[in-house]
Design an enzyme around this catalytic site. Structure first.
Site, mmCIF file in Angstrom:
data_model
loop_
_atom_site.group_PDB
_atom_site.id
_atom_site.type_symbol
_atom_site.label_atom_id
_atom_site.label_comp_id
_atom_site.label_asym_id
_atom_site.label_seq_id
_atom_site.Cartn_x
_atom_site.Cartn_y
_atom_site.Cartn_z
ATOM 1 N N LYS A 278 0.820 -1.224 0.000
ATOM 2 C CA LYS A 278 0.000 0.000 0.000
ATOM 3 C C LYS A 278 0.851 1.271 0.000
ATOM 4 C CE LYS A 278 -4.167 -1.868 2.128
ATOM 5 N NZ LYS A 278 -5.141 -1.775 3.208
ATOM 6 N N ASN A 299 -4.928 2.200 -1.511
ATOM 7 C CA ASN A 299 -5.471 0.834 -1.602
ATOM 8 C C ASN A 299 -6.274 0.644 -2.886
ATOM 9 O OD1 ASN A 299 -7.858 2.194 -1.060
ATOM 10 N ND2 ASN A 299 -8.639 0.605 0.290
ATOM 11 N N ASP A 314 -9.846 3.095 2.777
ATOM 12 C CA ASP A 314 -9.917 2.442 4.096
ATOM 13 C C ASP A 314 -10.426 3.377 5.195
ATOM 14 O OD1 ASP A 314 -9.038 -0.064 3.298
ATOM 15 O OD2 ASP A 314 -6.925 0.358 3.725
ATOM 16 N N GLY A 338 -2.210 -0.215 16.461
ATOM 17 C CA GLY A 338 -1.485 -0.455 15.207
ATOM 18 C C GLY A 338 -1.038 0.845 14.589
ATOM 19 N N ALA A 339 0.024 0.765 13.782
ATOM 20 C CA ALA A 339 0.559 1.971 13.139
ATOM 21 C C ALA A 339 0.967 1.663 11.704
ATOM 22 C CB ALA A 339 1.758 2.483 13.945
ATOM 23 N N GLY A 341 -0.372 0.554 7.519
ATOM 24 C CA GLY A 341 -1.088 1.254 6.448
ATOM 25 C C GLY A 341 -2.542 1.537 6.796
ATOM 26 N N ASN A 361 1.068 0.976 19.640
ATOM 27 C CA ASN A 361 1.670 0.004 18.713
ATOM 28 C C ASN A 361 2.774 -0.771 19.404
ATOM 29 O OD1 ASN A 361 1.728 -1.098 16.072
ATOM 30 N ND2 ASN A 361 3.647 -0.035 15.669
ATOM 31 N N THR A 363 5.687 -1.515 18.054
ATOM 32 C CA THR A 363 6.902 -0.739 17.826
ATOM 33 C C THR A 363 6.564 0.730 18.113
ATOM 34 O OG1 THR A 363 7.399 -2.297 16.064
ATOM 35 C CG2 THR A 363 8.731 -0.292 16.128
ATOM 36 N N TYR A 425 -10.775 -9.171 9.328
ATOM 37 C CA TYR A 425 -12.060 -9.760 8.902
ATOM 38 C C TYR A 425 -11.965 -11.249 8.603
ATOM 39 C CZ TYR A 425 -10.196 -8.941 4.213
ATOM 40 O OH TYR A 425 -9.403 -8.917 3.102
HETATM 41 P P1 NAP Z 1 0.514 -3.549 8.294
HETATM 42 O O1 NAP Z 1 0.739 -2.252 7.611
HETATM 43 O O2 NAP Z 1 1.454 -4.675 8.060
HETATM 44 O O3 NAP Z 1 0.487 -3.249 9.888
HETATM 45 C C1 NAP Z 1 0.403 -4.293 10.798
HETATM 46 C C2 NAP Z 1 0.260 -3.759 12.205
HETATM 47 O O4 NAP Z 1 0.057 -4.880 13.067
HETATM 48 C C3 NAP Z 1 1.495 -3.014 12.707
HETATM 49 O O5 NAP Z 1 1.078 -1.963 13.520
HETATM 50 C C4 NAP Z 1 2.227 -4.099 13.521
HETATM 51 O O6 NAP Z 1 3.008 -3.591 14.561
HETATM 52 C C5 NAP Z 1 1.039 -4.818 14.131
HETATM 53 N N1 NAP Z 1 1.374 -6.167 14.553
HETATM 54 C C6 NAP Z 1 1.707 -7.203 13.758
HETATM 55 N N2 NAP Z 1 1.949 -8.297 14.522
HETATM 56 C C7 NAP Z 1 1.780 -7.920 15.815
HETATM 57 C C8 NAP Z 1 1.885 -8.607 17.063
HETATM 58 N N3 NAP Z 1 2.193 -9.887 17.126
HETATM 59 N N4 NAP Z 1 1.607 -7.914 18.180
HETATM 60 C C9 NAP Z 1 1.271 -6.614 18.134
HETATM 61 N N5 NAP Z 1 1.164 -5.902 16.980
HETATM 62 C C10 NAP Z 1 1.415 -6.558 15.840
HETATM 63 O O7 NAP Z 1 -0.941 -4.134 7.994
HETATM 64 P P2 NAP Z 1 -2.233 -3.347 7.471
HETATM 65 O O8 NAP Z 1 -2.229 -3.339 5.980
HETATM 66 O O9 NAP Z 1 -2.377 -2.079 8.207
HETATM 67 O O10 NAP Z 1 -3.392 -4.373 7.902
HETATM 68 C C11 NAP Z 1 -3.695 -4.582 9.261
HETATM 69 C C12 NAP Z 1 -4.943 -5.440 9.398
HETATM 70 O O11 NAP Z 1 -6.074 -4.740 8.910
HETATM 71 C C13 NAP Z 1 -4.905 -6.756 8.612
HETATM 72 O O12 NAP Z 1 -5.482 -7.761 9.402
HETATM 73 C C14 NAP Z 1 -5.785 -6.473 7.413
HETATM 74 O O13 NAP Z 1 -6.391 -7.651 6.888
HETATM 75 C C15 NAP Z 1 -6.809 -5.553 8.030
HETATM 76 N N6 NAP Z 1 -7.490 -4.711 7.031
HETATM 77 C C16 NAP Z 1 -8.842 -4.774 6.977
HETATM 78 C C17 NAP Z 1 -9.537 -3.984 6.107
HETATM 79 C C18 NAP Z 1 -11.015 -4.077 6.055
HETATM 80 O O14 NAP Z 1 -11.608 -3.576 5.104
HETATM 81 N N7 NAP Z 1 -11.654 -4.651 7.053
HETATM 82 C C19 NAP Z 1 -8.842 -3.098 5.267
HETATM 83 C C20 NAP Z 1 -7.461 -3.032 5.357
HETATM 84 C C21 NAP Z 1 -6.793 -3.851 6.258
HETATM 85 P P3 NAP Z 1 4.567 -3.232 14.323
HETATM 86 O O15 NAP Z 1 4.571 -1.837 13.753
HETATM 87 O O16 NAP Z 1 5.164 -3.312 15.675
HETATM 88 O O17 NAP Z 1 5.112 -4.247 13.377
#
Ligand code: NAP
Length: 481
Positions: A278, A299, A314, A338-339, A341, A361, A363, A425
């Site tokens: 993204k 996205n 999003d 979380g921090a 995308g 977050n 990190t 989801y």
């Molecule tokens: P991303 O950019 O990879 O970010 C992942 C986040 O999760 C980071 O803040 C990361 O923390 C944290 N994280 C990962 N493993 C962890 C752990 N074990 N303990 C604590 N924190 C952890 O991912 P993203 O694209 O934002 O997506 C995040 C989620 O949102 C996914 O599940 C995705 O499927 C969902 N999503 C849903 C929709 C929807 O329409 N419902 C749309 C977009 C995304 P660090 O910074 O410390 O690594």
């Protein structure tokens, strides 16, 4: 055309393969004779209900034929005499033999990767002047897929170029459009004879692959992985409801630098972009809107003549789902977990509405960087204590399949009156949502956000929405757990 392929062990299994292939709408069947022992080939082929390719792959090429090369040629000669329509012979072993009326497929396989000298191999294969030239090699990533797609397009004589493995999925579906006369499919997923094959029913009834032509408008999701994406189901339903000649496919991408090449090579008009691309996809678009520049992630992409435009749906989607339940987020306190995308898109939407946000977050540095952009607070996710907030939004991947028994460390914060939204989801009912509901909180699942971001993507591409009954039917088909 679709060619069903299988590895029967008995005459009965071979007969069954041919009749089911015919009943289920295949045009051709490839009979691998490797494991068939002392079969009455004339009897099997005399009553064939559809044209048949025969082949017998030796053990040295990943097959099961244990005899000598001479015995293999004898078996294939016998099959040709018995009426086979095509015979497939591996290029390195090719020697002329009596084919009767069977046409020759000269094939080359590599289960390890794309050999550097593939172009020369193909040239030498062409010198033999087969009726069809087939190359099936293992694709290790997007670059390999692009190599094979380009070779397919350039082919001057009938050819099939197949990237084996999960990266090649779009090639197997778009075979016609790329110029291949047919694609190979097993009857069932567990009967695949090469990695990445898509079962016949899915190709026919899911992707309607046989009807894809030059007029078909192409859309898709780009990311790594993309197998879990719900987009093909929702957008596929929407296209069918309008009777459009359009498809939405999965395009796995391992190198963000190849994003535009991938979309251009397949002729994709619009794409959803998912993790981990993204942020990198921002570099692929030609004009940055102020919102996209601030979020730093897109996205959604759409082609506008030779330019690519981007959007991020999003944040607005999450905001709308929250507003429906809370009546508005302005002035409310929000804990954003979380921090990544998704968090930055939601943070931007919350900032515009005037919510007071704390970003938590794992990190801390990333939380601080995101919070700093909007003048929000940042805390480590492990130090939340029993912080009081009106709304909690999880955008971490914690709780996502397969780790469905995990949840972010927010147990002590869950209480009656709190609104909890999970972006995860898959599954729809996460552990976080289960515990929040048990504590009396109001919950919003990830599908509420997903359907809204998809609706906005659809509008970005087509200027109109998805019919509500399509979205409802899509949501009804998704299990809660
Ligand atoms: P991303 O950019 O990879 O970010 C992942 C986040 O999760 C980071 O803040 C990361 O923390 C944290 N994280 C990962 N493993 C962890 C752990 N074990 N303990 C604590 N924190 C952890 O991912 P993203 O694209 O934002 O997506 C995040 C989620 O949102 C996914 O599940 C995705 O499927 C969902 N999503 C849903 C929709 C929807 O329409 N419902 C749309 C977009 C995304 P660090 O910074 O410390 O690594």
């Amino acid at each position: 055309m679709i060619c069903v392929t299988g590895l029967p062990r008995t005459l009965a299994e071979a007969g069954h393969l041919l009749s089911r292939a015919h009943e289920e709408g295949a045009d051709l069947a490839e009979l691998r004779l490797d494991l068939l022992e002392s079969v009455d080939l004339p009897r099997l082929l005399r009553n064939r209900p559809l044209p048949v390719i025969v082949t017998a792959r030796p053990i040295s090429l990943g097959g099961g034929f244990r005899g000598s090369e001479e015995e293999r040629r004898e078996l294939l000669t016998e099959a040709c005499r018995a009426g086979a329509d095509w015979v497939d012979v591996e290029y390195p072993f090719y020697k002329p033999f009596p084919r009767h009326r069977a046409r020759l497929i000269l094939s080359f396989h590599d289960f390890q990767g794309v050999p550097e000298e593939l172009e020369e191999i193909v040239e030498r294969m062409g010198d033999i002047e087969p009726d069809l030239l087939k190359v099936a090699v293992h694709a290790k990533g997007t670059a390999d897929v692009l190599t094979l797609v380009r070779m397919q397009r350039r082919a001057a004589s009938p050819s099939i170029f197949l990237p084996m493995g999960p990266w090649g999925e779009p090639v197997r579906i778009l075979y016609r459009r790329l110029g291949a006369p047919w694609t190979y499919a097993p009857l069932e997923a567990d009967q695949a004879t090469a990695p990445g094959q898509i079962p016949l029913r899915e190709l026919r009834e899911g992707f309607h692959a046989m009807e894809i032509d030059d007029q078909t408008r192409l859309f898709g999701v780009v990311g790594n992985p993309v197998a879990h994406s719900r987009g093909p189901d929702l957008f596929g339903r929407a296209f069918r409801s309008f009777g459009w000649n359009a498809r939405y496919l999965r395009f796995p991408l391992d190198d963000a630098n190849l994003l535009r090449e991938l979309l251009d090579e397949f002729g994709v008009e619009g794409a959803s972009v998912t993790a981990p691309h993204k942020a990198a996809a921002v570099d692929a678009i030609d004009g940055l809107s102020e919102d996209v520049a601030m979020i730093g992630a897109v996205n959604t992409l759409r082609r506008s003549e030779s330019r690519w435009e981007g959007a991020n749906t999003d944040g607005e989607a999450a905001l709308e789902a929250l507003e429906e339940v809370t009546g508005g987020v302005g002035g409310k306190s929000v804990l954003l977990l979380g921090a990544g995308g998704t968090a930055s898109a939601i943070a931007h939407a919350l900032w515009r509405e005037g919510a007071g946000v704390t970003v938590a977050n794992r990190t801390l540095g990333r939380a601080q960087a995101l919070a700093g952009m909007f003048d929000f607070e940042a805390v480590p996710i492990s130090e939340l204590g029993s912080l009081r907030t009106d709304i909690l939004v999880n955008t971490t991947t914690v709780g996502m399949a397969p780790e469905v028994e995990a949840m972010p460390p927010v147990g002590p914060l869950l209480r009656k009156g709190l609104v909890v939204m999970d972006a995860v989801y898959a599954p729809r009912e996460t552990k976080l949502l289960r515990e929040a509901r048990a504590a009396g909180a109001t919950v919003i699942d990830g599908m509420e956000m997903f359907q809204r971001q998809a609706e906005r993507q659809f509008r970005f591409w087509f200027g109109r929405g998805i019919p509500p009954e399509v979205t409802e039917a899509f949501l009804r088909a998704i299990p809660r757990t």
